[in-house]
Scaffold this motif. Structure first.
Motif, PDB file in Angstrom:
ATOM      1  N   ALA A  81      11.331   6.237  -4.988  1.00 19.60           N
ATOM      2  CA  ALA A  81      11.707   6.088  -3.581  1.00 19.60           C
ATOM      3  C   ALA A  81      11.857   7.442  -2.895  1.00 19.60           C
ATOM      4  N   SER A  82      12.220   8.463  -3.658  1.00 20.01           N
ATOM      5  CA  SER A  82      12.456   9.791  -3.077  1.00 20.01           C
ATOM      6  C   SER A  82      11.192  10.632  -2.962  1.00 20.01           C
ATOM      7  N   LEU A  83      10.288  10.474  -3.913  1.00 23.98           N
ATOM      8  CA  LEU A  83       9.078  11.299  -3.940  1.00 23.98           C
ATOM      9  C   LEU A  83       7.843  10.436  -3.706  1.00 23.98           C
ATOM     10  N   ASN A  84       6.892  10.977  -3.001  1.00 26.32           N
ATOM     11  CA  ASN A  84       5.652  10.265  -2.733  1.00 26.32           C
ATOM     12  C   ASN A  84       4.608  10.695  -3.764  1.00 26.32           C
ATOM     13  N   LEU A  85       4.636  10.033  -4.922  1.00 25.87           N
ATOM     14  CA  LEU A  85       3.711  10.357  -5.999  1.00 25.87           C
ATOM     15  C   LEU A  85       2.774   9.182  -6.241  1.00 25.87           C
TER      16      LEU A  85
END
Length: 129
Positions: A81-85
């Motif tokens: 949810a925090s990183l766009n991977l």
């Protein structure tokens, strides 16, 4: 170029996990006096990530590992949810005792009874030049 990209991802993962570990309510994870993420090592395909965790204070390594495995799914969800991977890596936690080992070595050095060379300095001052 790809190595720099993985290094940036590792830094981002380390930062997010360090923040989220403070929110974990599991007493097995919070048993140490201080828990910190020292290093992350993500594979090039972003499928797996080794997370090195350092704990200062008295703790049970077995219970800490169980607690970290228990909250790894929630941490992975929060990481996604925090990183766009492209892929959110599967987290594997490893205990990093390098900080505790360094503190132990520092205590040993400080406990040594080393005689300072004060006598040598006095001799040099009394000798004529």
């Amino acid at each position: 170029m790809a190595n720099h990209h993985i290094d940036r991802i590792n830094d981002d993962i380390r930062r997010v996990l360090a923040e989220k570990l403070r929110e974990v309510k599991d007493p097995r994870v919070q048993q140490g006096t201080m828990l910190s993420v020292t290093h992350t090592d993500t594979t090039n395909d972003l499928r797996h990530c080794k997370v090195y965790v350092s704990v200062l204070g008295d703790y049970s390594a077995k219970e800490l590992n169980r607690g970290l495995r228990s909250v790894s799914g929630w941490l992975r969800h929060e990481l996604g949810a925090s990183l766009n991977l492209r892929y959110t890596p599967e987290l594997t936690f490893l205990i990093d005792d390098s900080i505790a080992h360094g503190a132990h070595i520092n205590r040993l050095i400080n406990d040594l009874d080393i005689r300072h060379d004060e006598d040598d300095e006095d001799d040099e001052e009394s000798e004529p030049n």
